[in-house]
Design a protein around this motif. Structure first.
Motif, mmCIF file in Angstrom:
data_model
loop_
_atom_site.group_PDB
_atom_site.id
_atom_site.type_symbol
_atom_site.label_atom_id
_atom_site.label_comp_id
_atom_site.label_asym_id
_atom_site.label_seq_id
_atom_site.Cartn_x
_atom_site.Cartn_y
_atom_site.Cartn_z
ATOM 1 N N ASP A 30 -10.252 3.773 8.033
ATOM 2 C CA ASP A 30 -9.748 2.852 7.024
ATOM 3 C C ASP A 30 -10.620 1.603 6.967
ATOM 4 O O ASP A 30 -10.797 0.903 7.970
ATOM 5 C CB ASP A 30 -8.315 2.471 7.345
ATOM 6 C CG ASP A 30 -7.694 1.648 6.236
ATOM 7 O OD1 ASP A 30 -7.790 0.406 6.313
ATOM 8 O OD2 ASP A 30 -7.143 2.242 5.298
ATOM 9 N N ALA A 34 -8.835 -1.708 7.916
ATOM 10 C CA ALA A 34 -8.634 -1.853 9.360
ATOM 11 C C ALA A 34 -9.943 -2.106 10.091
ATOM 12 O O ALA A 34 -9.961 -2.765 11.135
ATOM 13 C CB ALA A 34 -7.961 -0.597 9.913
ATOM 14 N N PHE A 63 -11.581 3.830 0.119
ATOM 15 C CA PHE A 63 -11.393 2.869 1.199
ATOM 16 C C PHE A 63 -11.181 3.576 2.541
ATOM 17 O O PHE A 63 -10.642 2.988 3.470
ATOM 18 C CB PHE A 63 -10.220 1.932 0.888
ATOM 19 C CG PHE A 63 -10.654 0.610 0.318
ATOM 20 C CD1 PHE A 63 -10.316 -0.576 0.947
ATOM 21 C CD2 PHE A 63 -11.409 0.551 -0.841
ATOM 22 C CE1 PHE A 63 -10.717 -1.793 0.435
ATOM 23 C CE2 PHE A 63 -11.807 -0.661 -1.373
ATOM 24 C CZ PHE A 63 -11.467 -1.843 -0.730
ATOM 25 N N ASP A 64 -11.598 4.818 2.608
ATOM 26 C CA ASP A 64 -11.606 5.582 3.851
ATOM 27 C C ASP A 64 -13.007 6.162 4.014
ATOM 28 O O ASP A 64 -13.576 6.698 3.048
ATOM 29 C CB ASP A 64 -10.573 6.700 3.810
ATOM 30 C CG ASP A 64 -10.567 7.529 5.081
ATOM 31 O OD1 ASP A 64 -9.833 7.170 6.023
ATOM 32 O OD2 ASP A 64 -11.305 8.532 5.124
ATOM 33 N N ARG A 113 -6.701 10.373 5.267
ATOM 34 C CA ARG A 113 -5.873 9.830 4.191
ATOM 35 C C ARG A 113 -6.690 9.715 2.910
ATOM 36 O O ARG A 113 -7.906 9.477 2.946
ATOM 37 C CB ARG A 113 -5.299 8.468 4.579
ATOM 38 C CG ARG A 113 -4.490 8.495 5.867
ATOM 39 C CD ARG A 113 -3.689 7.243 6.037
ATOM 40 N NE ARG A 113 -2.650 7.075 5.025
ATOM 41 C CZ ARG A 113 -1.469 7.685 5.060
ATOM 42 N NH1 ARG A 113 -1.178 8.520 6.044
ATOM 43 N NH2 ARG A 113 -0.578 7.468 4.114
ATOM 44 N N ASP A 144 -3.904 -0.696 -4.370
ATOM 45 C CA ASP A 144 -4.139 0.096 -3.169
ATOM 46 C C ASP A 144 -3.312 1.374 -3.244
ATOM 47 O O ASP A 144 -2.102 1.316 -3.376
ATOM 48 C CB ASP A 144 -3.736 -0.736 -1.942
ATOM 49 C CG ASP A 144 -4.295 -0.165 -0.655
ATOM 50 O OD1 ASP A 144 -4.764 0.981 -0.688
ATOM 51 O OD2 ASP A 144 -4.263 -0.868 0.366
ATOM 52 N N HIS A 201 -7.303 7.411 0.447
ATOM 53 C CA HIS A 201 -7.122 5.965 0.285
ATOM 54 C C HIS A 201 -8.099 5.447 -0.763
ATOM 55 O O HIS A 201 -9.306 5.375 -0.532
ATOM 56 C CB HIS A 201 -7.355 5.265 1.630
ATOM 57 C CG HIS A 201 -6.968 3.817 1.632
ATOM 58 N ND1 HIS A 201 -7.077 3.000 2.733
ATOM 59 C CD2 HIS A 201 -6.450 3.014 0.645
ATOM 60 C CE1 HIS A 201 -6.663 1.780 2.441
ATOM 61 N NE2 HIS A 201 -6.282 1.781 1.170
ATOM 62 N N SER A 259 0.810 -1.215 0.000
ATOM 63 C CA SER A 259 0.000 0.000 0.000
ATOM 64 C C SER A 259 0.844 1.266 0.000
ATOM 65 O O SER A 259 0.345 2.348 -0.295
ATOM 66 C CB SER A 259 -0.929 -0.003 1.214
ATOM 67 O OG SER A 259 -0.181 -0.036 2.403
ATOM 68 N N ASP A 276 -2.688 4.691 -1.023
ATOM 69 C CA ASP A 276 -2.927 5.268 0.301
ATOM 70 C C ASP A 276 -1.950 6.408 0.527
ATOM 71 O O ASP A 276 -0.758 6.187 0.761
ATOM 72 C CB ASP A 276 -2.759 4.184 1.376
ATOM 73 C CG ASP A 276 -3.255 4.643 2.739
ATOM 74 O OD1 ASP A 276 -3.720 5.795 2.845
ATOM 75 O OD2 ASP A 276 -3.188 3.841 3.691
ATOM 76 N N THR A 330 -10.261 5.253 13.529
ATOM 77 C CA THR A 330 -9.790 5.190 12.145
ATOM 78 C C THR A 330 -10.980 5.101 11.202
ATOM 79 O O THR A 330 -12.063 4.647 11.589
ATOM 80 C CB THR A 330 -8.881 3.968 11.920
ATOM 81 O OG1 THR A 330 -8.444 3.944 10.552
ATOM 82 C CG2 THR A 330 -9.611 2.669 12.212
#
Length: 505
Positions: free
Chosen positions: A213, A216, A152-153, A99, A87, A101, A8, A89, A211
């Motif tokens: 993400d 995560a 993806f965030d 971020r 990915d 992402h 990433s 990021d 977070t």
């Protein structure tokens, strides 16, 4: 075949492609909007070229996978991360921990390609008309939709999710029918209400988990069951408004009826998918305990949507309004697949999303062509189409039969396997919901066959008799790919669920 493995933190050619997917249409929209009025046609051609380039980039993404797991590697309620192919990021607002992402995987990729395809077809469709501003707005819509599917965030997801609001309002209010402003205002009010709920749900998850993400957060992370249930309720309602799902669907018929043809195609083809995609990616993927808690309610609402959408369609007298209400039923099948929380159900939902985008996009293209030629969308004034425009009637019949779920065409797989997933879920509730959904499928056939009988058969009305039977090259260009893909996905559904290297999900 050569495989390209990435971490990433890398920024190479695959990440550049991912970034270009949102940067290229954004820059293209700005350039097209700056063209002078005297070069309106050149601006619309440029918009089509930009949209075509974006679509071509989307087709290149499978050449750079970061794993051997195939396109569809999603396990519902899994606590393990669902690793993407590519990915990107990067730091966005470091002081706030935000971020930029972006990533792509088997859940998002079919929708990315669908968005790219429908945008280039709609931009090409506008070449024969006028209005560079409309072409620029289509590119802005593409930025928002692609960004939503790639984010993806959670904060970035929310930002892209909201990008589509004002451009779609402008498309409806600026190029729609007589009641376009009222329809556009209704669209904005509903969508803003959903945006508030979405923001509350996103902030609740981010503040409690620390977070945003999505990798995560897979499987719920450290979120408690109470937090997951509250957040899921907020997000589910927000996504239900966007989908839209019964009973939060009432903005949709007005928006579709008044929107221009390309607006209806984009709205039905990709904007509605933002809601069901959000349910899969965010609501179920991040909040599995909340999803398990709410799944019976979602299943019941899905069955009601299937039945209600079909029954309402049986009473419709306007062509575009009927097609709009049909989306309520089709999205009900998608929701039923999601509600089962099984791999089969999620696959059925993904197939249903793609099939609906192809078929309903084609239906709105054809409905717009019929309405433009006849000067009316009233079913009472559109009978006898096969007498004066047999090719157009044949294409419309193909799209309607595909929409009712005929085996061998794209509409069959998602709806059939949503019912199968409900049966496999087991228990009196899910068996009952499967039966109700099957009855709704039969009613879908009833209203679509009724539609064909009223539009294509019988003596030609004066409005239809005066229609031109010729089909313009721009129309063939817009319709042919949708027809071909409806056949291709119907015959080989693995095109959506497995990769070109033959890796099975």
């Amino acid at each position: 075949m050569y495989r390209y493995y990435l971490s990433s933190s890398d920024f190479g050619f695959p990440q550049a492609l991912l970034l270009l997917l949102v940067v290229l249409p954004a820059v293209g929209a700005a350039v097209v909007a700056l063209f002078p009025a005297t070069r309106d046609r050149q601006a619309r051609i440029l918009a089509t070229v930009v949209a075509g380039g974006t679509f071509a980039i989307s087709l290149l993404l499978p050449l750079f996978p970061s794993s051997d797991r195939g396109w569809f590697a999603y396990t519902p309620l899994s606590s393990s991360p669902q690793l993407p192919w590519i990915d990107l990021d990067l730091p966005w607002v470091p002081d706030l921990g935000l971020r930029f992402h972006l990533a792509v995987d088997g859940i998002s990729y079919p929708l990315v390609v669908l968005t790219g395809l429908l945008t280039v077809l709609c931009c090409a469709y506008t070449i024969r008309g006028s209005g560079r501003a409309l072409s620029a707005l289509l590119l802005v819509l593409e930025v928002g939709v692609l960004g939503t599917f790639l984010a993806f965030d959670l904060i970035l997801f929310f930002v892209f999710f909201e990008v589509v609001l004002l451009p779609m309002y402008a498309v409806i209010a600026g190029w729609g029918g007589p009641d376009r402003r009222a329809a556009a205002r209704k669209f904005v009010l509903y969508t803003l209400a959903g945006s508030v709920l979405l923001l509350l749900g996103v902030l609740l998850v981010v503040t409690r988990a620390g977070t945003g993400d999505l990798i995560a957060l897979a499987g719920g992370g450290t979120l408690t069951r109470t937090t997951q249930c509250v957040a899921f309720a907020l997000l589910a309602v927000a996504f239900a408004i966007k989908a839209p799902l019964w009973p939060l669907h009432t903005w949709l018929p007005d928006a579709h009826t008044e929107a221009p043809t390309v607006g209806s195609v984009i709205l039905a083809g990709v904007l509605l998918k933002m809601g069901t995609y959000g349910l899969i990616r965010v609501a179920v993927g991040v909040l599995p305990q909340g999803a398990a808690w709410a799944s019976p309610v979602l299943g019941a609402l899905a069955a009601i949507a299937i039945l209600a959408g079909s029954l309402i369609c049986l009473r419709q007298h306007d062509l575009k309004r009927l097609i709009a209400y049909s989306s309520v039923g089709h999205m009900g099948f998608v929701l039923l697949g999601i509600a089962t929380l099984t791999a089969t159900g999620i696959q059925a939902a993904l197939l249903g999303n793609v099939a609906h985008g192809l078929i309903t996009g084609l239906l709105f293209f054809l409905a717009g062509a019929i309405k433009d030629r006849a000067g009316t969308g009233s079913l009472e004034q559109l009978s006898g189409l096969r007498e004066t425009a047999p090719r157009l009637a044949g294409l419309f019949a193909f799209a309607a039969i595909a929409s009712l779920g005929l085996p061998g065409l794209a509409g069959f797989w998602g709806e059939a396997f949503a019912v199968v997933a409900a049966v496999h879920r087991g228990g009196p509730l899910w068996i009952t919901l499967a039966v109700l959904a099957a009855i709704g499928g039969a009613l879908t056939a009833a209203y679509l066959l009724r539609l064909l009988r009223r539009v294509t058969h019988g003596p030609a009305t004066p409005a239809v008799h005066a229609m031109s039977p010729a089909i313009a090259p721009a129309e063939w260009f817009a319709w042919a790919p949708l027809i071909a893909l409806t056949l291709a996905v119907g015959l080989v559904p693995a095109l959506v669920l497995t990769d070109t290297l033959g890796v099975q999900p």
